[in-house]
Design a protein around this motif. Sequence first.
Motif, PDB file in Angstrom:
ATOM      1  N   TYR A   1     -10.557   1.326  -3.128  1.00 60.19           N
ATOM      2  CA  TYR A   1     -10.230   2.778  -2.435  1.00 60.19           C
ATOM      3  C   TYR A   1     -11.247   3.142  -1.295  1.00 60.19           C
TER       4      TYR A   1
ATOM      5  N   MET B   1      -0.816  -6.046  -2.129  1.00 61.40           N
ATOM      6  CA  MET B   1      -1.203  -5.619  -3.463  1.00 61.40           C
ATOM      7  C   MET B   1      -2.619  -5.950  -3.835  1.00 61.40           C
TER       8      MET B   1
ATOM      9  N   ASP C   1       3.670  10.635  -7.709  1.00 58.76           N
ATOM     10  CA  ASP C   1       4.153  11.547  -6.551  1.00 58.76           C
ATOM     11  C   ASP C   1       5.207  12.492  -7.218  1.00 58.76           C
TER      12      ASP C   1
ATOM     13  N   PRO D   1      -3.962  11.453  -3.919  1.00 61.58           N
ATOM     14  CA  PRO D   1      -4.428  10.051  -4.671  1.00 61.58           C
ATOM     15  C   PRO D   1      -3.197   9.180  -4.835  1.00 61.58           C
ATOM     16  N   TYR D   2      -1.784   9.680  -4.904  1.00 65.53           N
ATOM     17  CA  TYR D   2      -0.779   8.806  -4.987  1.00 65.53           C
ATOM     18  C   TYR D   2      -0.550   8.100  -3.967  1.00 65.53           C
TER      19      TYR D   2
ATOM     20  N   ALA E   1      -2.981   7.349  -1.530  1.00 59.05           N
ATOM     21  CA  ALA E   1      -3.900   6.114  -1.706  1.00 59.05           C
ATOM     22  C   ALA E   1      -3.572   4.959  -2.587  1.00 59.05           C
ATOM     23  N   LEU E   2      -2.919   5.523  -3.781  1.00 62.48           N
ATOM     24  CA  LEU E   2      -2.362   4.308  -4.663  1.00 62.48           C
ATOM     25  C   LEU E   2      -1.422   3.593  -4.346  1.00 62.48           C
ATOM     26  N   ALA E   3      -0.320   4.131  -3.504  1.00 62.20           N
ATOM     27  CA  ALA E   3       0.614   3.222  -2.910  1.00 62.20           C
ATOM     28  C   ALA E   3      -0.066   2.245  -1.879  1.00 62.20           C
ATOM     29  N   ARG E   4      -1.064   2.682  -1.078  1.00 64.84           N
ATOM     30  CA  ARG E   4      -1.594   1.704  -0.133  1.00 64.84           C
ATOM     31  C   ARG E   4      -2.177   0.467  -1.104  1.00 64.84           C
ATOM     32  N   ARG E   5      -2.787   0.830  -2.358  1.00 61.73           N
ATOM     33  CA  ARG E   5      -3.503  -0.079  -2.980  1.00 61.73           C
ATOM     34  C   ARG E   5      -2.428  -1.109  -3.911  1.00 61.73           C
ATOM     35  N   LEU E   6      -1.340  -0.660  -3.840  1.00 66.04           N
ATOM     36  CA  LEU E   6      -0.051  -1.307  -4.500  1.00 66.04           C
ATOM     37  C   LEU E   6       0.628  -2.030  -3.433  1.00 66.04           C
TER      38      LEU E   6
ATOM     39  N   ARG F   1       1.739  -1.188  -0.351  1.00 72.72           N
ATOM     40  CA  ARG F   1       2.782  -0.481   0.487  1.00 72.72           C
ATOM     41  C   ARG F   1       2.302  -0.434   1.953  1.00 72.72           C
TER      42      ARG F   1
ATOM     43  N   HIS G   1       6.898   8.990   0.793  1.00 71.93           N
ATOM     44  CA  HIS G   1       5.950   9.844   0.198  1.00 71.93           C
ATOM     45  C   HIS G   1       5.849  11.177   1.084  1.00 71.93           C
TER      46      HIS G   1
END
Lengths: 215, 321, 309
Positions: free
Chosen positions: A55, A75, A90, B210-211, B213-218, B220, B229
């Motif tokens: 992150y 991923m 979301d 944060p969601y 940022a998380l989507a990018r780490r998944l 997307r 989003h």
Amino acid sequence: MTGCLEARDLVFAYPGSNVPVIDGLSLAVGAEERVALHAPSGSGKTTLGRLLAGYLAPLAGEVLLDGAVLPRRGMCPIQLIGQHPELVCDPRMRMRDVLKEAGTPDEEVFDGLGIRREWLARYAHELSGGELQRFCIARALAARARFLIADEITTMLDAVSQAQLWRFILDKAAADGIGIVFVSHSPALVSRVATRVVALRASASASALFLSPRA
Amino acid sequence: MPELPAPVSQPTAPAPQAAAPVSQPTVPAPQAAAPASPSGAVLHSPLRRRLPNRRLALVLFVVMLSLLAAVVCAGIALAPTATATDFSQKNLSPGLGHLFGTDWMGRDMFARTTAGLATSVLVGLLAAGASACIALVLGMVAALGGKKADGVVLWLVDLVMGIPHILLILLISFALGKGFWGVAVGVALTHWTSLARVVRAEVIQCRQAPYVALARRLGRGPLDVAARHMLPAVLPQFLVGLILLFPHAILHEAAITFLGFGLPPELPAIGSILSEAVTYLSSGMWWLALLPGVALLAAVLLFDRAGACLRSLIDPYRAQE
Amino acid sequence: MAVSVETTHAPHQHDARREHHHHTHAHQSQHLGGHHLLQVEGLGIGFTMYDPGEPRFFKARQLFVPVIHDLHIAVHRGEIVAIVGASGSGKTLLADSIMGMFAPNAQVSGNIWYDGVKQDAASLAALRGSSIALVPQSISHLDPLMRVGRQVWGRGAGDKHARMARQRELFARYGLPEAAARLYPHELSGGMARRVLLCCALMDAPQLIIADEPTPGLDPALAQVALADFRDFADAGGGVLLITHDIELALSVADRVAIFNQGTVVEETSVASFASPHTLAHPFSKALWHALPEHGFVAQPVYGEEGAS
């Protein structure tokens, strides 16, 4: 050893700050390990978790998985689960779609985590923190994570849910060879879960961070 | 001390010793009606009754929009009547024959008002729509385009907001030779600022969520994240903002026409009706100004209420109202 | 049962009975004047909201959703009572109700006695700040643009100089330097900020403190220091209602623990009862005991921890 997550000489400071939160930290975690990070609050445990999961980008040093640098896109094989599940779902998506973003979790994950099928049609704000956290764990597993970074993931839950979630994570990690790095303020939980405890040296920055309201 | 009865009725208090099965939820199921008679004193209850369900809000919204549509259709249909003069019927006060009376040229004021409203609503629609598009594009550019783009857009916003609206519309309309297009462009170029700020703020907030940022780490991609989003996050605010732009646009159109820098006098418009009426007010012909003015107010209020209905439906912060 | 018209505390024969008002005692519980400092009986809180389970958006009906029902809790003088439950399960609603603060769409019912006198919404609001004080979670409850000294003495009864003197006295008692009053909130360290919040609460010499999650973000050592301040307050004859999700923390500091689950307090008992599962009465309390990491870490399949959402 089937896999290894390695941090080499990580340095990180937040923008606008001259004092690094993390200064020359190195850490290696094997896939069969469950490492607890131990340090006083404000000494960068959460920051380290975010660095490991990609992150944040370190100012110097690198995070390696099996000796290779983490991919910038696609991923991430190291998934972070945090303390506030309501922030990482979301609010405008149904939980089914939230999960789908990572992939399709196995049926056994639903049962093991106690996720009821009817929750899949709900929105995040219609579920409690504990219920949401189950989805966050399922999502990280659906992403086929090789390492989980768990930052105080059960702090806000009651002891029964805490035991249920951790037991499932430990079983799953042992079965699939997933390494775990986790943070918990509870010594009893650490001694239950951890195979190794790593004490972060409180850097000079810790006290400075503590003085700022955002610490 | 005497043993008094317990102050509270406790019909449902589960005796702790009774080994209730753990798997039995004890929270009563939500009830469809008002809460059952509570035990003990009521300390607080909701102040006002609220709509029983969202469908009613939707119906209100649709009714208001169809009313406005009806006005526009009637106005277009009545346009020939609105300009027809009949000097045998001039200066009549409101009555059954002429609901809003007639003016000094014997034109039916009801037809003129309806046709004027239709023009105003059309100008408003066009201007507000164009304005909202400008706001969407500039807001997105500011939020996603980096620091320099953000600076430029914010500077533009400040610039446009710094000049009084009416003055700026007047200048633009005059520069474009007045008329329909002058007014429409003038209103469109001045009303995007606050909506652009809203869009920018929403997108920035969403980008930092944060969601995301998380989507990018998944894994997307940025376009995927924007579609999944960000767009759903911005859309409700955008639609509400668009609806609430209409009344502003209509009022400004009327004002600029009233001042003589807007629509041409031969086109029936509320602004020109009002400005012409001013000269006749002193001779006691109150209906020439009052009734078209009230009609304009009613149309603006309709839009405003429609916007409020829509907001109560889709704004997540007020969705429970 | 007829609705009672009495306004004073229902005097059960406290000395003779180990259990009354739905709770058991800790040995230091004091019934000064024969009554509890705070007593809540049959509290119910619910909200009207659209049915979240209705898939057809426009057909969703407004429902009354109970969040807290039939809740009983009592605080004696000289003790810390901890309410333990998962985050987001409605504990803060309980605190707000005791402080006389209600959400606009909330339906709140029940009986609340303070110091033996039955309260209504207006009198609860009047007690707020002076007799019942809240210690909030974090520094974000302070005005960032005001020096902390002014925030502590604030506005209230008594003249300004008396209040300033009181503020200095409180700062001295809680180990805050005199100069701290001149600082802005962002200049305080975490430990100092927490003490400033406590001083704010203590300014008007309240009898009861409600502490809403006072320790998250503090490491264990600092949390112990924070809780020692509450212990001092209780030992001086005050009552503390500690709201927390952390059962280990609650067991380490409180005299009595109320287990909050599924919108109500399932068991209110002394900390000593947690020595063994056999002294706990309710199945959920027993399950909690077994689930603690230092005990079995057993995940007995219990229904979702909060139920109605």
